[in-house]
Design a protein around this motif. Sequence first.
Motif, short mmCIF file in Angstrom:
data_model
loop_
_atom_site.label_atom_id
_atom_site.label_comp_id
_atom_site.label_asym_id
_atom_site.label_seq_id
_atom_site.Cartn_x
_atom_site.Cartn_y
_atom_site.Cartn_z
N ASP A 223 -39.79 -28.46 -12.70
CA ASP A 223 -39.39 -27.82 -13.96
C ASP A 223 -37.90 -27.51 -13.98
OD1 ASP A 223 -42.03 -27.96 -14.70
OD2 ASP A 223 -42.46 -25.85 -14.25
N VAL A 224 -37.39 -27.00 -12.86
CA VAL A 224 -35.96 -26.70 -12.75
C VAL A 224 -35.16 -28.00 -12.85
CG1 VAL A 224 -34.15 -25.79 -11.23
CG2 VAL A 224 -36.36 -24.62 -11.40
N PHE A 225 -35.63 -29.03 -12.17
CA PHE A 225 -34.94 -30.32 -12.22
C PHE A 225 -34.88 -30.87 -13.65
CE2 PHE A 225 -35.43 -34.83 -12.75
CZ PHE A 225 -34.17 -35.23 -12.38
N PHE A 226 -36.02 -30.89 -14.34
CA PHE A 226 -36.04 -31.45 -15.69
C PHE A 226 -35.08 -30.68 -16.61
CE2 PHE A 226 -40.14 -33.43 -14.45
CZ PHE A 226 -39.78 -34.73 -14.73
N GLU A 227 -35.02 -29.37 -16.50
CA GLU A 227 -34.09 -28.58 -17.31
C GLU A 227 -32.65 -28.95 -16.97
OE1 GLU A 227 -32.41 -26.36 -20.09
OE2 GLU A 227 -34.55 -26.87 -19.97
N TYR A 228 -32.37 -29.11 -15.69
CA TYR A 228 -31.03 -29.50 -15.24
C TYR A 228 -30.61 -30.83 -15.89
CZ TYR A 228 -27.40 -31.31 -12.09
OH TYR A 228 -26.24 -31.84 -11.58
N ALA A 229 -31.45 -31.83 -15.76
CA ALA A 229 -31.10 -33.17 -16.28
C ALA A 229 -31.06 -33.19 -17.80
CB ALA A 229 -32.09 -34.20 -15.74
N LYS A 230 -31.98 -32.48 -18.45
CA LYS A 230 -32.00 -32.47 -19.91
C LYS A 230 -30.81 -31.73 -20.51
CE LYS A 230 -36.96 -32.93 -20.70
NZ LYS A 230 -38.16 -32.28 -21.24
N SER A 231 -30.32 -30.71 -19.83
CA SER A 231 -29.23 -29.90 -20.38
C SER A 231 -27.84 -30.43 -20.03
CB SER A 231 -29.35 -28.45 -19.89
OG SER A 231 -29.15 -28.38 -18.49
N ALA A 232 -27.75 -31.42 -19.15
CA ALA A 232 -26.45 -31.91 -18.67
C ALA A 232 -25.57 -32.43 -19.81
CB ALA A 232 -26.65 -32.99 -17.61
N GLU A 233 -26.14 -33.18 -20.72
CA GLU A 233 -25.35 -33.73 -21.82
C GLU A 233 -24.80 -32.62 -22.71
OE1 GLU A 233 -25.68 -36.93 -25.49
OE2 GLU A 233 -27.50 -36.36 -24.42
N SER A 234 -25.62 -31.64 -23.03
CA SER A 234 -25.16 -30.54 -23.90
C SER A 234 -24.11 -29.67 -23.21
CB SER A 234 -26.35 -29.68 -24.35
OG SER A 234 -26.92 -28.99 -23.26
N LYS A 235 -24.04 -29.72 -21.89
CA LYS A 235 -23.00 -29.00 -21.15
C LYS A 235 -21.68 -29.75 -21.17
CE LYS A 235 -26.11 -26.84 -17.80
NZ LYS A 235 -26.51 -26.83 -16.37
N GLY A 236 -21.69 -30.98 -21.68
CA GLY A 236 -20.47 -31.77 -21.76
C GLY A 236 -20.22 -32.65 -20.55
N TRP A 237 -21.20 -32.74 -19.68
CA TRP A 237 -21.02 -33.59 -18.50
C TRP A 237 -20.98 -35.04 -18.91
CZ3 TRP A 237 -24.99 -31.16 -14.60
CH2 TRP A 237 -24.62 -29.84 -14.34
N LYS A 238 -20.16 -35.81 -18.24
CA LYS A 238 -20.03 -37.24 -18.50
C LYS A 238 -20.62 -38.08 -17.37
CE LYS A 238 -17.79 -36.30 -22.23
NZ LYS A 238 -18.60 -36.18 -23.44
N VAL A 239 -20.77 -37.47 -16.21
CA VAL A 239 -21.29 -38.17 -15.02
C VAL A 239 -22.07 -37.17 -14.18
CG1 VAL A 239 -20.68 -39.48 -12.93
CG2 VAL A 239 -19.23 -39.65 -14.95
N ILE A 240 -23.14 -37.63 -13.56
CA ILE A 240 -23.84 -36.85 -12.55
C ILE A 240 -23.76 -37.60 -11.23
CG2 ILE A 240 -26.08 -36.02 -11.70
CD1 ILE A 240 -26.89 -35.44 -14.57
N ILE A 241 -23.40 -36.88 -10.19
CA ILE A 241 -23.46 -37.41 -8.82
C ILE A 241 -24.67 -36.75 -8.18
CG2 ILE A 241 -22.34 -37.56 -6.58
CD1 ILE A 241 -19.64 -37.23 -8.05
#
Length: 170
Positions: free
Chosen positions: A44-62
Amino acid sequence: MSAKVGIVMGSDSDLAVMSKAADVLEELGVEFEMTIISAHREPDVFFEYAKSAESKGWKVIIAGAGMAAHLPGMCAAIFPMPVIGVPMHTTSLGGRDSLYSIVQMPSGIPVATVAINGGANAGILAAKILATSDEALLGRLKAYSEKMKDQVVEKAKKLDEVGYKNYTKG
């Protein structure tokens, strides 16, 4: 300035490798956020992390992971922008298990993958992706490359001066 890169790892045992990505990004002036999330133990924590990354303005995930190494692929399945996988060295299979798990993604869900324990290269690759639309960052990347070249030239000069037998002694 807000973070442009998310750095995530499945365990604190990955921190030594993943901190190399952070060090490179910091040197290049790229904002990032770093955390530890287990895709298996806290989905659940992981899915929230990945789903919210775009709205945080992230352009890349490592994303770094060992053994089954699902974290990078799952990030790529959810996050619509580039994901860079860092396979971790493992005691059982030397990191080949991690590497194969990350590179063998199904069609349509790519994960850019660096070498086993390749945290620094993941940071450089993330910066290069961002530099396609950031001239200032591109300039810093060029200077970083020049610095690496200068370090090799200095090492060659030292080897020439002291000889191979004395090179590692001091």
